[in-house]
Design a protein around this motif. Structure first.
Motif, PDB file in Angstrom:
ATOM      1  N   ASP A 114      -4.601 -10.435   5.261  1.00  0.00           N
ATOM      2  CA  ASP A 114      -5.140  -9.593   6.331  1.00  0.00           C
ATOM      3  C   ASP A 114      -4.439  -8.239   6.359  1.00  0.00           C
ATOM      4  O   ASP A 114      -5.093  -7.186   6.442  1.00  0.00           O
ATOM      5  N   SER A 115      -3.120  -8.254   6.277  1.00  0.00           N
ATOM      6  CA  SER A 115      -2.366  -7.001   6.289  1.00  0.00           C
ATOM      7  C   SER A 115      -2.637  -6.192   5.015  1.00  0.00           C
ATOM      8  O   SER A 115      -2.755  -4.961   5.058  1.00  0.00           O
ATOM      9  N   ARG A 124     -11.658 -11.802   1.263  1.00  0.00           N
ATOM     10  CA  ARG A 124     -10.784 -12.758   1.968  1.00  0.00           C
ATOM     11  C   ARG A 124     -11.492 -14.066   2.284  1.00  0.00           C
ATOM     12  O   ARG A 124     -10.920 -14.947   2.907  1.00  0.00           O
ATOM     13  N   GLU A 134       0.645 -12.153  -0.043  1.00  0.00           N
ATOM     14  CA  GLU A 134       0.995 -13.299   0.790  1.00  0.00           C
ATOM     15  C   GLU A 134       0.321 -13.213   2.151  1.00  0.00           C
ATOM     16  O   GLU A 134      -0.004 -14.233   2.764  1.00  0.00           O
ATOM     17  N   ASP A 135       0.118 -11.998   2.635  1.00  0.00           N
ATOM     18  CA  ASP A 135      -0.563 -11.782   3.915  1.00  0.00           C
ATOM     19  C   ASP A 135      -1.838 -10.983   3.647  1.00  0.00           C
ATOM     20  O   ASP A 135      -1.839  -9.754   3.731  1.00  0.00           O
TER      21      ASP A 135
END
Length: 513
Positions: A383-384, A417, A380-381
């Motif tokens: 980047d993290s 990404r 869901e995130d």
């Protein structure tokens, strides 16, 4: 150079009864063999002598590879064992080699050695390592005859007990071919397209004639300097035939000279004295009981498996891991098997356990990174998730600064990404390719990246050796297609092909993602 499945066996030493598994480490090789400590050591020393001989004769000094970028050789067993491991039905396959950034592997028969002219299996191994060396020491692609001729020239070697090495002996293993196989003319030898056009289904003398021409140009006094002049012209863009006519003169005469040279009763050979060759130390260790027990499964995993094969292999790996829960090497094999089977959480747990027991288990960091990158795809995130996925690769980079995989995955963390990789990440991918020049799939990715930056000339330079590889398969075809698309591109303007090559990274076992 897709997987480079090669038909070769290896140098073989006498096998001691009930021999134990040993690991030999040297500057350029890591060897695993179920053999005597003495013979495994001698095998490693011989390969290092060969490497040093190539450096001496070519004048090319290679930087010492980082530990994970050495060639790892597994002594599998019999020819039947090799065939089973390879998954091939061919009765002639006796080994295979997978050249990949941070994970080049060779799977060979039990190691043997005989005095005098080497066994043919030894010759073929040395032939393939000659390719590895020559690709690693120059970014300029040799014409096919020259590449194969050079590999045959160096592979006809003898390792004497006093430490001296004979290089460039008459290629006795090509004698039958030169005498009885379909002839290849000097024009077909020099012109790859002409050779492919005229090549029939019968075995011909291409390799033998390539060796003969290379040997002749190396030692014939009246031809001194011509081979260098020829290659220089090819590098500068001339066709092989045009360069040959300028450097060698009358090609019909060259063909006649070769025929006479072949009939000579004696030929020159390089006799390299021990004090001319710089060879590093070889370290030997006996594998732990757990490492030895899991070695057959490790070899199956690292030769590359399909998802179905991985699921079949996993229970056997898990069974051994339960017997040796505190062996970090066994847990690392378990982590890889879990990755192959698609069990990301289990792979991460096994890798963490291995690293906790031994923080120097490099492959444990790699497998953890693979699993985390997979998990990041649906995060869901993102980047993290990708930041977390880079953590094991960053730890690996701290442990081994020139390991190419952390550099590759740093670049990939942006591409995955959909983000434009920053300059530092682009430089990292180029650096990884410099560290692993033998990984042609990686160079295709570099060429595509450079083209997208508008560095058209540089992209063509990166792709040319890949496209020129006669055994390159789909990778060579991808490079050729990209070079063709770049012909009308403008230097300085970003190039975006309609069907831009998808970024691929090949894992240590040869699987592509």
């Amino acid at each position: 150079m897709k997987y480079w499945i090669l038909l070769f066996s290896l140098v073989v030493f006498s096998t001691a009864a009930e021999a134990k598994w040993y690991e030999a480490q040297s500057d350029n090789f890591v060897i695993y063999a179920d053999d005597s400590e003495k013979d495994v050591r001698r095998f490693a020393e011989m390969l290092e002598q060969y490497h040093a001989s190539m450096e001496f004769i070519t004048g090319r000094k290679l930087d010492k590879p980082s530990p994970s970028n050495r060639v790892t050789i597994f002594a599998v067993g019999s020819k039947r064992d090799i065939r089973k491991l390879s998954g091939s039905k061919s009765t002639t396959i006796a080994g295979f080699y997978i050249p990949r950034a941070g994970g080049s592997k060779a799977f060979v028969q039990d190691i043997r050695l005989k005095s005098g002219y080497p066994d043919f299996s030894t010759v073929v191994l040395l032939h393939e390592y000659a390719h590895h060396f020559l690709i690693s020491s120059s970014r300029y692609a040799m014409p096919r005859w020259m590449s194969e001729g050079a590999a045959e020239f160096f592979a006809a070697a003898t390792f004497n007990r006093d430490g001296s090495v004979l290089i460039g002996r008459p290629a006795q293993h090509r004698a039958g071919e030169l005498a009885y196989a379909k002839d290849v003319s000097i024009y077909e030898l020099l012109d790859r397209n002409l050779y492919e056009k005229n090549k029939g289904r019968k075995y011909d003398s291409f390799y033998g004639r390539s060796w003969l021409l290379y040997h002749y140009l190396q030692f014939e006094p009246t031809r001194k300097g011509q081979l260098t002049a020829y290659w220089k012209r090819v590098v500068e863009g001339e066709t092989s035939t045009d360069a040959a006519q300028e450097a060698f003169g009358d090609l019909d005469q060259l063909g006649k000279d070769l025929d006479r040279y072949l009939k000579q009763r004696r030929m020159m050979t390089f006799n390299l004295k021990p004090d001319w060759l710089t060879v590093g130390e070889v370290s030997i260790r006996e594998l732990s009981e757990g490492e030895a027990d899991i070695m057959p499964l490790r070899m199956r995993s690292q030769r590359g498996v399909t998802r179905e094969e991985a699921l079949e292999l996993l229970p056997d790996v898990q069974k051994v891991a339960k017997q040796y829960p505190n062996d970090p090497a066994v847990l690392t094999v378990l982590a890889e098997a879990e990755v192959d089977a698609g069990n990301n959480a289990a792979a991460i747990a096994a890798a963490n356990a291995a690293i906790a027991l031994d923080p120097k288990q490099r492959n444990a960091y790699v497998q953890k990174g693979y699993a985390l990158f997979r998990e990041a795809i649906d995060a869901e995130d993102p980047d993290s998730a990708y930041k977390a996925a880079m953590a094991p690769f960053s730890a690996l980079n701290a442990l081994e600064n020139d390991h190419p995989l952390p550099l590759i995955y740093y670049y990939r963390s942006f591409v995955a990404r959909g983000k434009e990789p920053p300059e530092q990440a682009r430089h990292a991918l180029e650096r990884a390719a410099e560290l692993a020049p033998f990984d042609h799939g990686l160079w295709v990715n570099v060429g595509a990246m450079q083209a997208a930056e508008g560095k058209i000339a540089l992209a063509k330079e990166s792709l040319s050796p890949v496209a020129a590889n006669p055994h390159g398969g789909r990778t060579a075809s991808r490079a050729e297609a990209l070079i063709a698309a770049l012909q009308n591109a403008t230097e300085g303007e970003p190039f975006r092909a309609r069907s831009r090559p998808k970024f691929k990274v090949t894992q240590q076992d040869g699987r592509e993602e």
